[in-house]
Design a protein around this motif. Structure first.
Motif, short mmCIF file in Angstrom:
data_model
loop_
_atom_site.label_atom_id
_atom_site.label_comp_id
_atom_site.label_asym_id
_atom_site.label_seq_id
_atom_site.Cartn_x
_atom_site.Cartn_y
_atom_site.Cartn_z
N TRP A 102 0.79 -1.23 0.00
CA TRP A 102 0.00 0.00 0.00
C TRP A 102 0.82 1.28 0.00
N LEU A 103 2.08 1.25 0.31
CA LEU A 103 2.90 2.46 0.45
C LEU A 103 2.36 3.32 1.59
N ALA A 104 3.05 4.41 1.88
CA ALA A 104 2.72 5.20 3.08
C ALA A 104 1.29 5.76 3.07
N PRO A 105 0.82 6.39 2.00
CA PRO A 105 -0.54 6.95 2.05
C PRO A 105 -1.62 5.91 2.31
N GLY A 106 -1.47 4.72 1.75
CA GLY A 106 -2.47 3.68 1.99
C GLY A 106 -2.49 3.24 3.44
N HIS A 107 -1.32 2.99 4.01
CA HIS A 107 -1.26 2.60 5.42
C HIS A 107 -1.80 3.72 6.31
N MET A 108 -1.46 4.95 6.00
CA MET A 108 -1.94 6.06 6.83
C MET A 108 -3.46 6.18 6.75
N ALA A 109 -4.04 5.88 5.59
CA ALA A 109 -5.50 5.90 5.48
C ALA A 109 -6.13 4.84 6.38
N THR A 110 -5.50 3.65 6.47
CA THR A 110 -6.05 2.62 7.37
C THR A 110 -5.97 3.08 8.82
N GLY A 111 -4.88 3.79 9.17
CA GLY A 111 -4.77 4.30 10.53
C GLY A 111 -5.84 5.32 10.86
N MET A 235 -1.70 -7.42 5.31
CA MET A 235 -2.32 -8.69 4.90
C MET A 235 -3.68 -8.51 4.25
N HIS A 236 -4.13 -7.28 4.10
CA HIS A 236 -5.31 -7.01 3.26
C HIS A 236 -4.90 -6.73 1.82
N GLN A 237 -3.59 -6.69 1.56
CA GLN A 237 -3.10 -6.54 0.19
C GLN A 237 -2.97 -7.94 -0.40
N PRO A 238 -3.72 -8.28 -1.45
CA PRO A 238 -3.73 -9.65 -1.95
C PRO A 238 -2.37 -10.24 -2.28
N LEU A 239 -1.45 -9.42 -2.78
CA LEU A 239 -0.16 -9.97 -3.18
C LEU A 239 0.79 -10.16 -2.01
N HIS A 240 0.34 -9.89 -0.79
CA HIS A 240 1.09 -10.27 0.39
C HIS A 240 0.61 -11.62 0.92
N ALA A 241 -0.37 -12.20 0.22
CA ALA A 241 -0.91 -13.50 0.64
C ALA A 241 -0.79 -14.56 -0.45
N GLY A 242 -0.64 -14.15 -1.70
CA GLY A 242 -0.59 -15.12 -2.79
C GLY A 242 0.47 -14.76 -3.81
N MET A 243 1.19 -15.77 -4.27
CA MET A 243 2.17 -15.59 -5.34
C MET A 243 1.87 -16.62 -6.43
N TRP A 244 2.04 -16.22 -7.68
CA TRP A 244 1.61 -17.02 -8.81
C TRP A 244 2.71 -17.97 -9.28
N MET A 245 2.31 -19.21 -9.55
CA MET A 245 3.21 -20.19 -10.14
C MET A 245 2.58 -20.72 -11.42
N SER A 246 3.35 -20.74 -12.47
CA SER A 246 2.85 -21.21 -13.76
C SER A 246 4.04 -21.61 -14.61
N ARG A 247 3.79 -22.02 -15.85
CA ARG A 247 4.89 -22.34 -16.75
C ARG A 247 5.75 -21.10 -16.98
N ARG A 248 5.11 -19.93 -16.99
CA ARG A 248 5.85 -18.69 -17.20
C ARG A 248 6.66 -18.30 -15.97
N PHE A 272 4.40 -5.86 -10.86
CA PHE A 272 2.99 -6.10 -10.55
C PHE A 272 2.71 -5.79 -9.08
N HIS A 273 3.67 -6.08 -8.21
CA HIS A 273 3.48 -5.76 -6.79
C HIS A 273 3.39 -4.25 -6.57
N ARG A 274 4.26 -3.52 -7.23
CA ARG A 274 4.23 -2.05 -7.11
C ARG A 274 2.90 -1.50 -7.63
N PHE A 275 2.41 -2.10 -8.69
CA PHE A 275 1.13 -1.68 -9.24
C PHE A 275 0.01 -1.82 -8.21
N TRP A 276 -0.01 -2.93 -7.47
CA TRP A 276 -1.04 -3.11 -6.45
C TRP A 276 -0.82 -2.17 -5.27
N ASP A 277 0.43 -1.99 -4.85
CA ASP A 277 0.71 -1.04 -3.77
C ASP A 277 0.23 0.36 -4.14
#
Length: 382
Positions: A102-111, A235-248, A272-277
């Motif tokens: 989430w970066l700082a502004p996102g975390h501060m909004a949750t606070g 842990m409400h950020q989806p990419l802190h709970a799941g990582m993708w595995m595939s042929r790629r 992709f992680h930065r994009f979600w943050d």
């Protein structure tokens, strides 16, 4: 050499330089057994009770990785074990220990949302948090940010800086990289590796217990409170709970750290992680960082706090929130494999039409939920 969870940070080159040697059996179980007990630093581990020792005491062993190899004919067992152990080690080495949610502004909004919700639920708990934070060992940092504020405005802003503090103190003695995530592999073929990489659930439970313990040192309680706010947000950020595995991504994309995306064909590539943050920190139209208070006010208007009952079993509630993030990672973030990401900056791809707006909506709802959930676990604090 086995890596402890808190060793998993730094640049990829530093991580790759450490090569864990798997045991000869099909499992990596309880590596570094007893290290925490011998060093006295049990705060870094979620204890597993191994049963009574010969002297009647019970030994708590910090778990590292538990990888179960399915039963197979003898001729397959050696090959299957090597494949799964190799995959597990690769996933550990690539786990996103240095990523910020989430970066700082996102975390501060949750606070800010947590403060507003807790004010309605339990004003005594708000007063207790403010009082405890007077003893924070890094108090000078907070005082510098809050020096021009007084009264309720100062208290609300204090919650905002508490929520971001663990990111502000990275690479200091307060830092615990593995507390920011709990990753499991998600894949169109189902889960390939069972364990979660990262210590967020154990850290949350331990830090909440310290924060609630009126007999603990005030300084320890203050640090623990900051971690509680931050871990719930992470842990409400989806990419802190799941990582993708595939042929790629045969060894996972490390929660989006190794996947690349462009929000549109003419935009600069980003992970992709930065994009979600950024979905919780940057204005998608303007591209600049959001004002946390303005952002929090909008989230509260669009996603009113339901003032849900305080969970009876907080740890189970936390695990449920993490599971929700993992499902969102699979179904929304990775769209069950339908979205294709680049494996490098040069191969970054643009997602389908409507994808970016969908991510923005999910991220904002998760931030609103995180603020409400933080307040719920702080009710009753004294």
């Amino acid at each position: 050499m086995f890596l402890k969870p808190d060793d998993l940070h730094g640049c990829p080159a530093q991580i790759a330089a450490s090569k864990p040697t798997p045991p000869r059996t099909g499992s990596l179980r309880h590596a570094r057994a007893g290290d925490a007990e011998r060093s006295g630093d049990v705060s870094r581990w979620s204890p597993i009770d191994s049963g009574p020792r010969a002297d009647g005491r019970r030994t708590h062993i910090p778990p590292m990785i538990e990888l179960t190899v399915p039963k197979a004919p003898r001729w397959q067992a050696s090959w299957l074990g090597r494949v799964l152990v190799t995959a597990a080690c690769a996933a550990v080495l690539l786990s996103p220990g240095a990523a910020c949610a989430w970066l700082a502004p996102g975390h501060m909004a949750t606070g800010a949302i947590a403060y507003d919700s807790l004010e309605r639920r339990d004003r005594q708990a708000v007063a207790a948090v403010v009082q405890i934070m007077m003893s924070h060992p890094d108090r000078a940092r907070f005082d510098g940010e809050l020096r021009d504020l007084t009264g309720a405005a100062r208290d609300r802003k204090l919650f905002e800086f508490m929520a971001r503090w663990p990111d502000d103190v990275r690479l200091t003695p307060f830092d615990h990289p593995s507390w920011h995530y709990s990753e499991k592999v998600v894949s169109a073929a189902g889960l390939v590796i069972r364990p979660a990489f990262g210590r967020a659930p154990a850290a949350f439970s331990h830090q909440l217990a310290v924060a609630r313990n009126r007999g603990a040192a005030a300084a320890d309680r203050a640090v623990a409170l900051c971690w509680v706010l931050h871990i719930v947000g992470d842990m409400h950020q989806p990419l802190h709970a799941g990582m993708w595995m595939s042929r790629r991504f045969p060894f996972t994309d490390a929660g989006g750290v190794n996947a690349w995306i462009r929000t549109s064909p003419d935009m600069k590539p980003q992970t992709f992680h930065r994009f979600w943050d950024s979905a919780g920190a940057l204005d998608p139209a303007e591209g600049h960082r959001r004002d946390p208070d303005t952002f929090a006010a909008r989230l509260e208007a669009e996603h009113p706090d339901p003032l849900s009952p305080v969970p009876g079993d907080v740890h189970k509630a936390f695990v449920r929130w993490v599971d929700e993030s993992r499902v969102l990672a699979r179904d929304i973030a990775y769209e069950d494999g339908r979205v294709v990401f680049g494996t490098s900056e040069a191969t970054a791809t643009a997602p389908p039409a409507g994808y970016v707006d969908g991510v923005q909506a999910v991220a904002e709802r998760r931030l609103a939920d995180a603020g409400s959930h933080i307040a719920a676990v702080l009710v009753g604090l004294r």
